[in-house]
Design a protein around this motif. Structure first.
Motif, mmCIF file in Angstrom:
data_model
loop_
_atom_site.group_PDB
_atom_site.id
_atom_site.type_symbol
_atom_site.label_atom_id
_atom_site.label_comp_id
_atom_site.label_asym_id
_atom_site.label_seq_id
_atom_site.Cartn_x
_atom_site.Cartn_y
_atom_site.Cartn_z
ATOM 1 N N TRP A 36 18.986 30.138 20.281
ATOM 2 C CA TRP A 36 19.833 31.289 20.019
ATOM 3 C C TRP A 36 19.543 31.765 18.593
ATOM 4 N N PHE A 37 19.305 33.044 18.474
ATOM 5 C CA PHE A 37 19.137 33.697 17.187
ATOM 6 C C PHE A 37 20.262 34.717 17.023
ATOM 7 N N ARG A 38 20.474 35.121 15.795
ATOM 8 C CA ARG A 38 21.417 36.217 15.563
ATOM 9 C C ARG A 38 20.874 37.111 14.452
ATOM 10 N N GLN A 39 21.303 38.339 14.514
ATOM 11 C CA GLN A 39 20.887 39.302 13.492
ATOM 12 C C GLN A 39 22.039 40.238 13.182
ATOM 13 N N ALA A 40 22.454 40.206 11.945
ATOM 14 C CA ALA A 40 23.490 41.114 11.466
ATOM 15 C C ALA A 40 22.825 42.336 10.837
ATOM 16 N N LYS A 43 20.216 42.366 7.830
ATOM 17 C CA LYS A 43 19.786 40.991 7.580
ATOM 18 C C LYS A 43 18.665 40.597 8.519
ATOM 19 N N GLU A 44 17.940 39.555 8.122
ATOM 20 C CA GLU A 44 16.866 39.063 8.977
ATOM 21 C C GLU A 44 17.448 38.282 10.161
ATOM 22 N N ARG A 45 16.661 38.234 11.208
ATOM 23 C CA ARG A 45 17.060 37.437 12.371
ATOM 24 C C ARG A 45 16.961 35.956 11.996
ATOM 25 N N GLU A 46 17.989 35.200 12.306
ATOM 26 C CA GLU A 46 18.019 33.785 11.964
ATOM 27 C C GLU A 46 18.321 32.945 13.195
ATOM 28 N N GLY A 47 17.693 31.776 13.236
ATOM 29 C CA GLY A 47 17.976 30.843 14.303
ATOM 30 C C GLY A 47 19.267 30.107 14.018
ATOM 31 N N VAL A 48 20.144 30.024 14.995
ATOM 32 C CA VAL A 48 21.398 29.311 14.788
ATOM 33 C C VAL A 48 21.445 28.005 15.552
ATOM 34 N N ALA A 49 20.774 27.923 16.706
ATOM 35 C CA ALA A 49 20.769 26.693 17.485
ATOM 36 C C ALA A 49 19.545 26.683 18.381
ATOM 37 N N ALA A 50 19.005 25.496 18.587
ATOM 38 C CA ALA A 50 17.843 25.354 19.457
ATOM 39 C C ALA A 50 17.959 24.056 20.236
ATOM 40 N N ASN A 85 35.821 28.153 16.317
ATOM 41 C CA ASN A 85 36.222 28.424 14.938
ATOM 42 C C ASN A 85 35.361 29.529 14.328
ATOM 43 N N LEU A 86 35.282 30.634 15.035
ATOM 44 C CA LEU A 86 34.429 31.722 14.596
ATOM 45 C C LEU A 86 34.921 32.338 13.304
ATOM 46 N N LYS A 87 33.974 32.780 12.502
ATOM 47 C CA LYS A 87 34.256 33.374 11.204
ATOM 48 C C LYS A 87 33.704 34.804 11.171
ATOM 49 N N PRO A 88 34.251 35.655 10.322
ATOM 50 C CA PRO A 88 33.725 37.032 10.233
ATOM 51 C C PRO A 88 32.224 37.071 9.960
ATOM 52 N N GLU A 89 31.714 36.097 9.215
ATOM 53 C CA GLU A 89 30.284 36.084 8.913
ATOM 54 C C GLU A 89 29.430 35.723 10.119
ATOM 55 N N ASP A 90 30.055 35.339 11.235
ATOM 56 C CA ASP A 90 29.305 35.103 12.471
ATOM 57 C C ASP A 90 29.043 36.401 13.232
ATOM 58 N N THR A 91 29.614 37.492 12.768
ATOM 59 C CA THR A 91 29.412 38.784 13.417
ATOM 60 C C THR A 91 27.941 39.162 13.396
ATOM 61 N N ALA A 92 27.386 39.416 14.577
ATOM 62 C CA ALA A 92 25.963 39.735 14.692
ATOM 63 C C ALA A 92 25.629 40.004 16.147
ATOM 64 N N MET A 93 24.416 40.479 16.369
ATOM 65 C CA MET A 93 23.857 40.526 17.712
ATOM 66 C C MET A 93 23.201 39.173 17.950
ATOM 67 N N TYR A 94 23.512 38.575 19.074
ATOM 68 C CA TYR A 94 22.987 37.258 19.402
ATOM 69 C C TYR A 94 21.947 37.386 20.521
ATOM 70 N N TYR A 95 20.827 36.707 20.308
ATOM 71 C CA TYR A 95 19.716 36.744 21.253
ATOM 72 C C TYR A 95 19.354 35.339 21.694
ATOM 73 N N CYS A 96 18.985 35.186 22.956
ATOM 74 C CA CYS A 96 18.356 33.939 23.354
ATOM 75 C C CYS A 96 16.847 34.165 23.427
ATOM 76 N N ALA A 97 16.126 33.093 23.208
ATOM 77 C CA ALA A 97 14.676 33.198 23.148
ATOM 78 C C ALA A 97 14.041 31.901 23.614
ATOM 79 N N ALA A 98 12.823 32.005 24.078
ATOM 80 C CA ALA A 98 12.076 30.843 24.549
ATOM 81 C C ALA A 98 10.717 30.795 23.886
ATOM 82 N N GLY A 99 10.342 29.611 23.467
ATOM 83 C CA GLY A 99 9.036 29.417 22.858
ATOM 84 C C GLY A 99 8.417 28.128 23.337
ATOM 85 N N ASP A 100 7.149 27.955 23.061
ATOM 86 C CA ASP A 100 6.441 26.778 23.538
ATOM 87 C C ASP A 100 6.873 25.499 22.829
#
Length: 127
Positions: A36-40, A43-50, A85-100
């Motif tokens: 899962w990535f997110r992008q506000a 801001k740059e797109r950042e990975g939040v969980a894999a 426990n979501l925070k205002p700074e979690d506001t973003a578009m969230y994307y799922c992605a797959a890689g090798d």
């Protein structure tokens, strides 16, 4: 053609919870590093969980550790992100992605390592 479709986004108040889903019909999640990535805005797109190796290995950005949980249901070809426990700074578009593979360096991973992407789902957290 690989297709990943996210759902579950929405608007919540700080302290609330959401669960994001990423459906990939016919997509064999176990073979990939799923993230899962997110992008506000601005801001740059950042990975939040894999998650990798069929769920036995997980990675989290420091900003979400202890609050977010990534999981996958291979029988349903679905990836999840439980966000508590979501925070205002979690506001973003969230994307799922797959890689090798999951290449994690000092706790972060690059969107450039991921080949397949969903269209995104918006998460808005108000204070």
């Amino acid at each position: 053609q690989v297709q990943l479709v996210e759902s579950g986004g929405g608007s919540v108040q700080a302290g609330g919870s959401l669960r994001l889903s990423c459906a990939g019909p016919g997509f064999f999640f176990r073979s990939y590093c799923m993230s899962w990535f997110r992008q506000a805005p601005g801001k740059e797109r950042e990975g939040v969980a894999a998650i990798y190796t069929g769920g036995s290995t997980t990675y989290y950005a420091d900003s979400v550790k202890g609050r977010f949980t990534i999981s996958e249901d291979n029988a349903k070809n679905t990836l999840y992100l439980q966000m508590n426990n979501l925070k205002p700074e979690d506001t973003a578009m969230y994307y799922c992605a797959a890689g090798d593979y999951c290449l994690v360096v000092r706790g972060s991973w690059s969107s450039g390592d991921f080949t397949y992407w969903g269209q995104g789902t918006q998460v808005t957290v108000s204070s």
